[in-house]
Design a protein around this motif. Structure first.
Motif, PDB file in Angstrom:
ATOM      1  N   ILE A 144      21.126 -24.874  20.142  1.00 39.19           N
ATOM      2  CA  ILE A 144      19.706 -24.629  20.393  1.00 39.19           C
ATOM      3  C   ILE A 144      19.477 -23.177  20.786  1.00 39.19           C
ATOM      4  CG2 ILE A 144      17.737 -25.262  21.807  1.00 39.19           C
ATOM      5  CD1 ILE A 144      18.524 -27.399  19.853  1.00 39.19           C
ATOM      6  N   ALA A 145      20.348 -22.644  21.661  1.00 33.13           N
ATOM      7  CA  ALA A 145      20.218 -21.252  22.068  1.00 33.13           C
ATOM      8  C   ALA A 145      20.451 -20.315  20.888  1.00 33.13           C
ATOM      9  CB  ALA A 145      21.203 -20.944  23.193  1.00 33.13           C
ATOM     10  N   VAL A 146      21.440 -20.631  20.070  1.00 34.12           N
ATOM     11  CA  VAL A 146      21.703 -19.824  18.881  1.00 34.12           C
ATOM     12  C   VAL A 146      20.501 -19.834  17.944  1.00 34.12           C
ATOM     13  CG1 VAL A 146      23.125 -19.676  16.801  1.00 34.12           C
ATOM     14  CG2 VAL A 146      24.201 -20.101  19.018  1.00 34.12           C
ATOM     15  N   ALA A 147      19.926 -21.012  17.734  1.00 32.00           N
ATOM     16  CA  ALA A 147      18.774 -21.118  16.840  1.00 32.00           C
ATOM     17  C   ALA A 147      17.578 -20.349  17.386  1.00 32.00           C
ATOM     18  CB  ALA A 147      18.411 -22.591  16.643  1.00 32.00           C
ATOM     19  N   LEU A 148      17.386 -20.359  18.697  1.00 38.56           N
ATOM     20  CA  LEU A 148      16.272 -19.605  19.284  1.00 38.56           C
ATOM     21  C   LEU A 148      16.460 -18.101  19.095  1.00 38.56           C
ATOM     22  CD1 LEU A 148      15.661 -21.613  22.588  1.00 38.56           C
ATOM     23  CD2 LEU A 148      14.206 -21.548  20.559  1.00 38.56           C
ATOM     24  N   VAL A 149      17.699 -17.635  19.218  1.00 43.17           N
ATOM     25  CA  VAL A 149      17.965 -16.209  18.984  1.00 43.17           C
ATOM     26  C   VAL A 149      17.658 -15.840  17.540  1.00 43.17           C
ATOM     27  CG1 VAL A 149      19.769 -14.451  18.906  1.00 43.17           C
ATOM     28  CG2 VAL A 149      19.658 -16.031  20.834  1.00 43.17           C
ATOM     29  N   TRP A 150      18.115 -16.668  16.603  1.00 45.12           N
ATOM     30  CA  TRP A 150      17.851 -16.392  15.199  1.00 45.12           C
ATOM     31  C   TRP A 150      16.376 -16.595  14.860  1.00 45.12           C
ATOM     32  CZ3 TRP A 150      20.720 -14.120  11.530  1.00 45.12           C
ATOM     33  CH2 TRP A 150      22.065 -13.929  11.797  1.00 45.12           C
ATOM     34  N   LEU A 151      15.689 -17.434  15.598  1.00 45.05           N
ATOM     35  CA  LEU A 151      14.250 -17.569  15.393  1.00 45.05           C
ATOM     36  C   LEU A 151      13.541 -16.257  15.716  1.00 45.05           C
ATOM     37  CD1 LEU A 151      12.228 -19.837  14.604  1.00 45.05           C
ATOM     38  CD2 LEU A 151      11.898 -20.239  17.046  1.00 45.05           C
ATOM     39  N   TRP A 152      14.025 -15.568  16.745  1.00 44.73           N
ATOM     40  CA  TRP A 152      13.476 -14.248  17.047  1.00 44.73           C
ATOM     41  C   TRP A 152      13.879 -13.220  15.977  1.00 44.73           C
ATOM     42  CZ3 TRP A 152      16.684 -10.012  18.305  1.00 44.73           C
ATOM     43  CH2 TRP A 152      15.985  -8.825  18.560  1.00 44.73           C
ATOM     44  N   ILE A 153      15.115 -13.289  15.488  1.00 44.63           N
ATOM     45  CA  ILE A 153      15.570 -12.343  14.462  1.00 44.63           C
ATOM     46  C   ILE A 153      14.731 -12.472  13.198  1.00 44.63           C
ATOM     47  CG2 ILE A 153      17.506 -11.782  12.929  1.00 44.63           C
ATOM     48  CD1 ILE A 153      19.387 -12.516  15.201  1.00 44.63           C
ATOM     49  N   LEU A 160      14.149  -8.763  14.238  1.00 42.03           N
ATOM     50  CA  LEU A 160      15.162  -7.759  13.943  1.00 42.03           C
ATOM     51  C   LEU A 160      15.403  -7.616  12.442  1.00 42.03           C
ATOM     52  CD1 LEU A 160      17.300  -5.776  14.987  1.00 42.03           C
ATOM     53  CD2 LEU A 160      18.896  -7.708  15.138  1.00 42.03           C
ATOM     54  N   ALA A 161      15.369  -8.729  11.705  1.00 44.09           N
ATOM     55  CA  ALA A 161      15.643  -8.678  10.272  1.00 44.09           C
ATOM     56  C   ALA A 161      14.625  -7.816   9.539  1.00 44.09           C
ATOM     57  CB  ALA A 161      15.660 -10.092   9.693  1.00 44.09           C
ATOM     58  N   ASN A 162      13.345  -8.015   9.809  1.00 42.37           N
ATOM     59  CA  ASN A 162      12.316  -7.208   9.171  1.00 42.37           C
ATOM     60  C   ASN A 162      12.313  -5.776   9.690  1.00 42.37           C
ATOM     61  OD1 ASN A 162      11.436  -9.218   7.474  1.00 42.37           O
ATOM     62  ND2 ASN A 162       9.752  -9.866   8.783  1.00 42.37           N
ATOM     63  N   ALA A 163      12.750  -5.571  10.935  1.00 44.90           N
ATOM     64  CA  ALA A 163      12.861  -4.203  11.448  1.00 44.90           C
ATOM     65  C   ALA A 163      13.920  -3.426  10.669  1.00 44.90           C
ATOM     66  CB  ALA A 163      13.200  -4.230  12.936  1.00 44.90           C
ATOM     67  N   VAL A 164      15.020  -4.092  10.339  1.00 45.21           N
ATOM     68  CA  VAL A 164      16.055  -3.438   9.532  1.00 45.21           C
ATOM     69  C   VAL A 164      15.526  -3.128   8.134  1.00 45.21           C
ATOM     70  CG1 VAL A 164      18.342  -3.743   8.499  1.00 45.21           C
ATOM     71  CG2 VAL A 164      17.925  -4.479  10.853  1.00 45.21           C
ATOM     72  N   LEU A 165      14.780  -4.069   7.556  1.00 44.65           N
ATOM     73  CA  LEU A 165      14.211  -3.834   6.227  1.00 44.65           C
ATOM     74  C   LEU A 165      13.226  -2.658   6.244  1.00 44.65           C
ATOM     75  CD1 LEU A 165      13.560  -7.473   4.929  1.00 44.65           C
ATOM     76  CD2 LEU A 165      15.434  -5.936   4.323  1.00 44.65           C
ATOM     77  N   SER A 166      12.386  -2.598   7.267  1.00 46.30           N
ATOM     78  CA  SER A 166      11.430  -1.493   7.349  1.00 46.30           C
ATOM     79  C   SER A 166      12.129  -0.162   7.571  1.00 46.30           C
ATOM     80  CB  SER A 166      10.433  -1.763   8.477  1.00 46.30           C
ATOM     81  OG  SER A 166      11.093  -1.803   9.739  1.00 46.30           O
ATOM     82  N   PHE A 167      13.275  -0.157   8.225  1.00 45.38           N
ATOM     83  CA  PHE A 167      14.033   1.084   8.423  1.00 45.38           C
ATOM     84  C   PHE A 167      14.484   1.665   7.090  1.00 45.38           C
ATOM     85  CE2 PHE A 167      18.104   3.275   9.033  1.00 45.38           C
ATOM     86  CZ  PHE A 167      17.745   4.233   9.974  1.00 45.38           C
ATOM     87  N   PHE A 168      14.774   0.788   6.131  1.00 45.54           N
ATOM     88  CA  PHE A 168      15.173   1.243   4.804  1.00 45.54           C
ATOM     89  C   PHE A 168      13.992   1.330   3.839  1.00 45.54           C
ATOM     90  CE2 PHE A 168      19.157  -0.467   6.522  1.00 45.54           C
ATOM     91  CZ  PHE A 168      20.034   0.572   6.211  1.00 45.54           C
ATOM     92  N   LEU A 170      11.718  -1.041   3.128  1.00 48.35           N
ATOM     93  CA  LEU A 170      11.420  -2.291   2.415  1.00 48.35           C
ATOM     94  C   LEU A 170      10.391  -3.092   3.193  1.00 48.35           C
ATOM     95  CD1 LEU A 170      15.075  -3.318   1.439  1.00 48.35           C
ATOM     96  CD2 LEU A 170      13.400  -2.107   0.023  1.00 48.35           C
ATOM     97  N   SER A 171       9.628  -3.888   2.488  1.00 49.68           N
ATOM     98  CA  SER A 171       8.609  -4.716   3.131  1.00 49.68           C
ATOM     99  C   SER A 171       9.238  -5.932   3.789  1.00 49.68           C
ATOM    100  CB  SER A 171       7.572  -5.166   2.098  1.00 49.68           C
ATOM    101  OG  SER A 171       8.191  -5.897   1.054  1.00 49.68           O
ATOM    102  N   GLY A 172       8.589  -6.418   4.830  1.00 53.39           N
ATOM    103  CA  GLY A 172       9.107  -7.568   5.551  1.00 53.39           C
ATOM    104  C   GLY A 172       8.961  -8.864   4.769  1.00 53.39           C
ATOM    105  N   VAL A 173       9.682  -9.877   5.234  1.00 60.53           N
ATOM    106  CA  VAL A 173       9.712 -11.175   4.562  1.00 60.53           C
ATOM    107  C   VAL A 173       9.423 -12.256   5.587  1.00 60.53           C
ATOM    108  CG1 VAL A 173      11.143 -12.815   3.283  1.00 60.53           C
ATOM    109  CG2 VAL A 173      11.382 -10.354   2.863  1.00 60.53           C
ATOM    110  N   ASN A 174       8.651 -13.257   5.206  1.00 56.48           N
ATOM    111  CA  ASN A 174       8.480 -14.456   6.038  1.00 56.48           C
ATOM    112  C   ASN A 174       9.681 -15.371   5.798  1.00 56.48           C
ATOM    113  OD1 ASN A 174       5.996 -13.673   7.121  1.00 56.48           O
ATOM    114  ND2 ASN A 174       4.895 -14.455   5.335  1.00 56.48           N
TER     115      ASN A 174
END
Length: 319
Positions: A144-153, A160-168, A170-174
């Motif tokens: 559950i804790a792992v899933a909550l962390v990845w829910l934020w990513i 964090l995932a879309n932040a990495v994409l925007s750094f390169f 690229l547009s964010g993804v849902n």
């Protein structure tokens, strides 16, 4: 003369050891029986536990799968109707396909990555204890804790995932709301969380391999790459079989991350067999139908385990 010839024809008597061979044989068989009794007494608690908490629930699930049972009313026998409905249900069939896809990608990828990491951490690497702990930590962290962390990513705006994409650029993804990216996102979480335990098992198996074989291969001029595929991988077959079976079972029993990340959506693209069993049992209160789904999952896992065992034996016989 007859007496002498008859005496000469008789075989010589076997020399006695200790004077009482029959008594010694009886003592030895008695000791064997005593060891057998002691062995059964030692495994009796585990057998009793398995009988009460595994055998009885399996039998109860088998009986309830043949009934219509909603907890509030007594079970009503309906035969194989639950199995027919489950196999004909498009949502449950989609869940079976999603579970197969999830296991197909998470198990081999996580096993390959875990093996490479285990080989690297089996060397005299500085700080290897820290790396081992860090890699194994997700395995002992609550799902559950792992899933909550990845829910934020995977959060669309500030994740964090879309932040990495925007750094390169690229547009964010849902990630978790897209029918295209939801399943890959869940697969990444499964791979990341499953590497730790597989790495630990491979590491233990590597430390038990005879070093003489690698030293002889080095003397013969074999590179580390050749040693890995010609010596390490074949000798790790028992560990690989164990890791594969436990990983497949774990992949087919995935529930927590699906429940937290996607709730089976969007449009049932990430629903799993265990999640459909949960919905049938605790949301729709169709306990008989849920038991039928559980037994279908059990049969699938048993067939996969037997098939892999047969392939492993064939490979061992061929080698």
């Amino acid at each position: 003369m007859a007496t002498i010839s008859a005496t000469a024809a008789d075989p010589p008597a076997a020399p006695e050891r200790g004077g009482r061979p029959g008594r010694r044989r009886g003592t030895r068989s008695g000791a064997v029986r005593a060891r057998h009794r002691a062995g059964w007494l030692m495994v009796a608690p585990a057998l009793l536990h398995a009988l009460l908490w595994i055998g009885v629930p399996v039998v109860a699930a088998l009986i309830l799968s043949l009934t219509s049972y909603d907890v509030l009313t007594p079970p009503r026998f309906i035969g194989l109707d639950n199995y027919v409905e489950a196999l004909g249900d498009p949502v449950f069939r989609r869940a079976m396909a999603n579970t197969a896809v999830y296991a197909f990608f998470t198990v081999p990828v996580a096993m390959a990555v875990a093996l490479v990491i285990a080989v690297m951490l089996n060397t005299r690497l500085r700080g290897r204890a820290v790396f081992r702990t860090a890699i194994f930590l997700p395995q002992v962290t609550a799902t559950i804790a792992v899933a909550l962390v990845w829910l934020w990513i995977y959060e669309p705006r500030n994740g964090l995932a879309n932040a990495v994409l925007s750094f390169f650029g690229l547009s964010g993804v849902n990630w978790l709301s897209s029918t295209t990216f939801a399943m890959p996102a869940v697969i990444v979480v499964g791979i990341w969380q499953g590497i730790g335990l597989k790495m630990l098992i491979y590491l233990a198996a590597l430390q038990g391999l005879p070093r003489e074989l690698f030293e002889a291969a080095s003397v013969d001029g074999a590179s580390r790459f050749r040693q890995f595929f010609s010596i390490t991988v074949p000798l790790l077959r028992p560990a690989t079989f164990f890791v594969f079976v436990t990983s497949v079972i774990g992949a087919f029993q995935s529930f927590d991350q699906i429940y937290i990340l996607t709730d089976g959506g969007p449009a049932n693209t990430t629903t799993m067999m265990t999640y459909e069993i949960y919905k049938s049992a605790f949301r729709e209160f169709r306990m008989g139908y849920a038991c039928a789904q559980s037994l279908i999952l059990f049969v699938v896992l048993a067939l996969l385990t037997l098939a892999n065992r047969r392939l492993t034996r064939s490979a061992d016989a061929g080698s």
